[in-house]
Scaffold this motif. Structure first.
Motif, PDB file in Angstrom:
ATOM      1  N   LEU A  41      -0.661  -2.663   1.436  1.00 10.78           N
ATOM      2  CA  LEU A  41      -0.017  -1.637   1.225  1.00 10.78           C
ATOM      3  C   LEU A  41      -0.383  -0.393   1.830  1.00 10.78           C
ATOM      4  N   ALA A  42       0.771   0.067   2.716  1.00 11.06           N
ATOM      5  CA  ALA A  42       0.248   1.374   3.371  1.00 11.06           C
ATOM      6  C   ALA A  42      -0.234   2.648   3.043  1.00 11.06           C
ATOM      7  N   GLU A  43       0.276   2.879   1.746  1.00 10.25           N
ATOM      8  CA  GLU A  43      -0.005   4.262   1.046  1.00 10.25           C
ATOM      9  C   GLU A  43      -0.342   4.026  -0.449  1.00 10.25           C
ATOM     10  N   SER A  47      -4.199  -4.185  -3.198  1.00 13.22           N
ATOM     11  CA  SER A  47      -4.253  -2.768  -2.374  1.00 13.22           C
ATOM     12  C   SER A  47      -4.566  -1.829  -3.214  1.00 13.22           C
ATOM     13  N   GLU A  49      -6.511  -6.515   5.656  1.00 12.64           N
ATOM     14  CA  GLU A  49      -5.477  -5.528   5.739  1.00 12.64           C
ATOM     15  C   GLU A  49      -4.677  -6.116   7.033  1.00 12.64           C
ATOM     16  N   PRO A  50      -3.564  -5.476   7.234  1.00 13.19           N
ATOM     17  CA  PRO A  50      -2.881  -4.443   6.655  1.00 13.19           C
ATOM     18  C   PRO A  50      -2.354  -4.781   5.152  1.00 13.19           C
ATOM     19  N   LYS A  69       4.182   5.528  -2.300  1.00 14.62           N
ATOM     20  CA  LYS A  69       2.775   5.888  -2.644  1.00 14.62           C
ATOM     21  C   LYS A  69       2.447   5.438  -3.898  1.00 14.62           C
TER      22      LYS A  69
END
Length: 419
Positions: free
Chosen positions: A170-172, A155, A167-168, A138
Motif C-alpha cells: 500500500l502506497a501511503e 503494509s 513491495e510495492p 492513507k
C-alpha cells in the motif's frame, strides 16, 4: 496420556522429516517435537513428554486446550452441518449467536460484525472498510507494530525486512513511534483514512503506552475525520484482564479487529464496527466477501468458549492471576536485576525482558518442560501468555523453572558483578 499420539520413535522421526519435505517452511530446520495431545494448560508430545504451556498457542487457547464444552459444541455442530454458503444467501444461526455475544461486551454502537477466519483477514477487511467509508488513501501505523502478513496487513506492519521483499505494498502508510502523540498528530492529515493501533503492542514486546496515548489518538482521528482501528487480535477475549485491551482506557474506536482466542481453538475472526460504517460495503453489493469466514463449526466453538469465559469469570481471573504471575516473576527479577531487566503486562498478557537473547532463554525453558514464546519485534523479550484457566500452582511451577534458567545465565549477555 492415552489420548496422545504415542508412536514409535522411528515414526516420530518420519513425521518430522515428512513435515519439512511436504509443508512449505518459512522457518528453516526441523521442528522441536511432534505434538501428541493438549489439555487445559498442558501439551504432550508424541513421545509422551508433558509441557506446561505458557503460550496458549500464541494467545489462542484462552479457555485451555480441548475444553470439554468447546469439544462438545464442535462435535454437535459438525454432526448437523459444517459448511454452507456463509455469506449472502442463508441465515446461519451460529453466526448470529456468536456475534451477539461479541457485541455484548463492546461499546454501545459497535454492534455489527463481519466474520472472518484469521487476524490478517480481519485486518485486510478493516483497511478496505476504512478506505471505502472515508474515501481516503492513507494509513498511520506504529513502530514495532504487527497486524499480519497478507499484503494489506503487511503494509501496516512495521518491520522493514519483512515488508521490503514484497513491495510495492500500500502506497501511503506512515509509521510513527508507538506512544508518541506529537508524532501521530504530525502524521494524521486530510488524506488519512485511519490510524491502526494495537492498544498494547503484542509482537512489539507486550508494550503498554502511557494513559494519555489511546485517548489522544481517539481525539486526533476524530478531529481529522479519520477512523480509529484497534487491533485486538492478540489482546482480545480477556487476555489483558478486560474483554478488550482498549477498554483499559475507556476509548471507543471505530473498528475493532479480532481473531485468535475468539474461536476457542478453531479459525474465527471478526471485524466489529457500526452499522453506518459497514453500510459502505453494500454499495456496490459484494464489496467484500469470504467463503469460510464465520464457518458454523468455528462459530459453535466460539459460542462455547465465550460462554465458558462468562460462566467461569475468566476475564476477572485473567486480571487476578496476571497480578500474581508478574509478582512471582518480580521475585526472580529482584534476585537477578541485571539478567531480567523488565517485566511488563496486563492480565495474563505478560513478558519479561532479558539482557540477552530471549529465544535462547525460551529454548532452555522448553528443555525443562515449560513452553514460552519470543516476539517478532523485540529480540530480548520472552512472551508469557498462559490459558486464562491457569492455577497459582501452575504459575509457581513456571516461576521455579524460570529461576533455574535465569540462574544458569543461558542466553544472558550481561557480565555479573563479582559480588
Amino acid at each position: 496420556m492415552s489420548d496422545s499420539l504415542l508412536v514409535e520413535d522411528a515414526t516420530i522421526d518420519s513425521y518430522r522429516d515428512r513435515f519439512v519435505a511436504r509443508l512449505s517452511q518459512t522457518v528453516p530446520g526441523r521442528k522441536e517435537f511432534v505434538v501428541g495431545s493438549a489439555s487445559g494448560c498442558t501439551l504432550t508430545s508424541a513421545e509422551g513428554r508433558e509441557y506446561l504451556d505458557m503460550t496458549s498457542g500464541i494467545a489462542v487457547a484462552n479457555v485451555g486446550h480441548t475444553h470439554p464444552d468447546v469439544v462438545a459444541a464442535i462435535i454437535d455442530q459438525a454432526q448437523r452441518y459444517s459448511h454452507v454458503n456463509v455469506y449472502g444467501r442463508f441465515v446461519i444461526p451460529e453466526q448470529v449467536e456468536v456475534v451477539e455475544r461479541i457485541t455484548s461486551v463492546t461499546a454501545p454502537g459497535l454492534d455489527v460484525a463481519y466474520l472472518t477466519s484469521s487476524g490478517a483477514e480481519s485486518t485486510e477487511g478493516a483497511l478496505k472498510l476504512a478506505r471505502k467509508f472515508t474515501g481516503r488513501p492513507k494509513f498511520v501505523a506504529f513502530e514495532r507494530s504487527y497486524h499480519g502478513r497478507t499484503l494489506g496487513a503487511l503494509s501496516v506492519s512495521w518491520r522493514e525486512e519483512w515488508r521490503a521483499p514484497f513491495e510495492p505494498l500500500l502506497a501511503e502508510v506512515e509509521f510513527v513511534p508507538f506512544g508518541d502523540l506529537a508524532a501521530a498528530a504530525a502524521a494524521i492529515d486530510e488524506r488519512t483514512a485511519a490510524v491502526i493501533v494495537e492498544p498494547i503492542q503484542g509482537e512489539g514486546g507486550i508494550r503498554i503506552p502511557t494513559d494519555d496515548f489511546l485517548p489522544g489518538l481517539r481525539q486526533l482521528t476524530t478531529d481529522a475525520g479519520a477512523l480509529l482501528i484497534v487491533d485486538e487480535v492478540q489482546g482480545g477475549m480477556g487476555r489483558s484482564g478486560r474483554w478488550f485491551s482498549h477498554q483499559h482506557w475507556d476509548v471507543v474506536p471505530d473498528i475493532i479487529t479480532m481473531a485468535k482466542a475468539l474461536g476457542g481453538g478453531l479459525p474465527l475472526g471478526a471485524i466489529v464496527s457500526t452499522a453506518e460504517i459497514f453500510a459502505t460495503f453494500v454499495d456496490p453489493p459484494l464489496s467484500h466477501l469470504t467463503t469460510m469466514g464465520g464457518n458454523p463449526v468455528a462459530c459453535a466453538a466460539g459460542i462455547a468458549a465465550f460462554d465458558v469465559m462468562v460462566r467461569d469469570s475468566l476475564v476477572e481471573a485473567s486480571a487476578q492471576q496476571g497480578e500474581y504471575l508478574r509478582a512471582r516473576m518480580g521475585e526472580v527479577q529482584r534476585d537477578y536485576p541485571e539478567r531480567i531487566i523488565d517485566i511488563r503486562g496486563r492480565g495474563l498478557w505478560c513478558a519479561f525482558e532479558v539482557a540477552g537473547d530471549g529465544n535462547l532463554v525460551a529454548r532452555e525453558l522448553q528443555e525443562r518442560g515449560v513452553l514460552v514464546g519470543s516476539v517478532l519485534n523485540s529480540a530480548g523479550t520472552v512472551r508469557v501468555t498462559p490459558p486464562l484457566i491457569i492455577t497459582k500452582e501452575q504459575i509457581d511451577r513456571f516461576v521455579a523453572v524460570l529461576r533455574e534458567v535465569i540462574e544458569t545465565g543461558i542466553g544472558i549477555d550481561v557480565a555479573e558483578d563479582a559480588s
